[in-house]
Design an enzyme around this catalytic site. Structure first.
Site, short mmCIF file in Angstrom:
data_model
loop_
_atom_site.label_atom_id
_atom_site.label_comp_id
_atom_site.label_asym_id
_atom_site.label_seq_id
_atom_site.Cartn_x
_atom_site.Cartn_y
_atom_site.Cartn_z
N TYR A 189 36.86 93.85 55.60
CA TYR A 189 37.08 92.46 55.99
C TYR A 189 37.72 91.72 55.20
O TYR A 189 38.82 91.05 55.74
CB TYR A 189 35.55 91.88 56.76
CG TYR A 189 35.26 92.65 57.82
CD1 TYR A 189 35.58 92.67 59.15
CD2 TYR A 189 34.18 93.75 57.52
CE1 TYR A 189 35.10 93.51 59.96
CE2 TYR A 189 33.69 94.63 58.31
CZ TYR A 189 34.24 94.35 59.59
OH TYR A 189 33.71 95.20 60.66
N HIS A 246 40.97 73.84 52.47
CA HIS A 246 40.77 74.03 50.96
C HIS A 246 39.43 73.59 50.61
O HIS A 246 39.04 72.79 51.00
CB HIS A 246 41.73 73.06 50.18
CG HIS A 246 41.46 72.78 48.75
ND1 HIS A 246 41.35 73.81 47.73
CD2 HIS A 246 41.54 71.76 48.20
CE1 HIS A 246 41.20 73.22 46.52
NE2 HIS A 246 41.26 72.10 46.75
N HIS A 298 36.08 73.82 47.14
CA HIS A 298 35.75 73.73 45.87
C HIS A 298 34.41 74.68 45.79
O HIS A 298 33.38 74.44 45.17
CB HIS A 298 35.26 72.59 45.08
CG HIS A 298 36.69 71.61 45.02
ND1 HIS A 298 36.45 70.09 44.65
CD2 HIS A 298 37.87 71.93 45.43
CE1 HIS A 298 37.66 69.77 44.74
NE2 HIS A 298 38.57 70.62 45.20
#
Ligand SMILES: [Zn+2]
Length: 210
Positions: free
Chosen positions: A122, A95, A97
């Site tokens: 891709y 994860h 930001h």
């Protein structure tokens, strides 16, 4: 990727964290990485830069999510758990930001069912369809339910005004997919205002996930 030992996985998490940090894909103490073990998970700790991870201090959680050793896990561990619960084959979750993905997640006029167009093969193979998860405040556990609702069908989701969460069959697969997502978000922003020729539905259908 062959199954690495726990020691090998610890090293791989720290190497990936350092690589993401040095390339500006994560900053401050944002972003988190986890891998599934046979008896639980390894997860990056809370309040630590991914650029300065220590293999010995990664959080080790048991199958019930209790801390077994190391520093306390990221406060966003519930995002990872939601992904693993819905995706039995997932062995890693990343994860971030990352800037361009967050920028796209804050646009008012995106399609919440499929945020980014199929600009490259891709992207289609590594990410596929990317749904937007509605905004929730930090720490709001309803976000886990919102992710869970989508995670069964999607290994990659984009949290509104927040960032992407991506699961993979290996740490490399999750990392490659989230990097492809970030680069495609960057391309999408570069192309805004231009007439774009994305792949056709037939070209998309001819591609296989990788
Ligand atoms: Zn986050």
């Amino acid at each position: 990727m062959s199954r690495l030992s726990e020691g090998g996985l610890r090293e791989a998490i720290c190497r990936l964290g350092g690589s993401l940090f040095s390339r500006g894909l994560t900053f401050g103490s944002s972003g988190n990485i986890s891998v599934r073990l046979e008896d639980g998970w390894l997860m990056t700790p809370t309040n630590v830069s991914l650029g300065r991870l220590d293999p010995a201090r990664l959080a080790k959680l048991d199958a019930a999510g209790r801390l077994v050793s190391g520093d306390p896990p990221t406060k966003e561990s519930f995002l990872h758990r939601a992904m693993y619960e819905e995706r039995r084959e997932a062995l890693a979750v990343v994860h971030l930001h990352s800037t361009h993905s967050v920028a796209v997640s804050a646009l008012a006029d995106i399609d919440a069912d499929d945020v980014l167009p199929p600009i490259t093969a891709y992207y289609v193979m590594r990410v596929g369809r990317l749904p937007l998860v509605p905004y929730h405040a930090p720490g709001d556990l309803n976000l886990a339910d919102a992710v869970r609702k989508l995670a069964g069908k999607h290994h990659a989701v984009l949290l509104a005004n927040h960032g992407p969460v991506v699961a993979g069959a290996s740490l490399d697969a999750a990392a490659n997919a989230i990097e492809e997502l970030e680069e495609t978000a960057k391309l999408f922003l570069l192309l805004r205002g231009s007439r774009v020729r994305p792949l056709t539905p037939e070209q998309v259908a001819a591609l296989k996930p990788s």
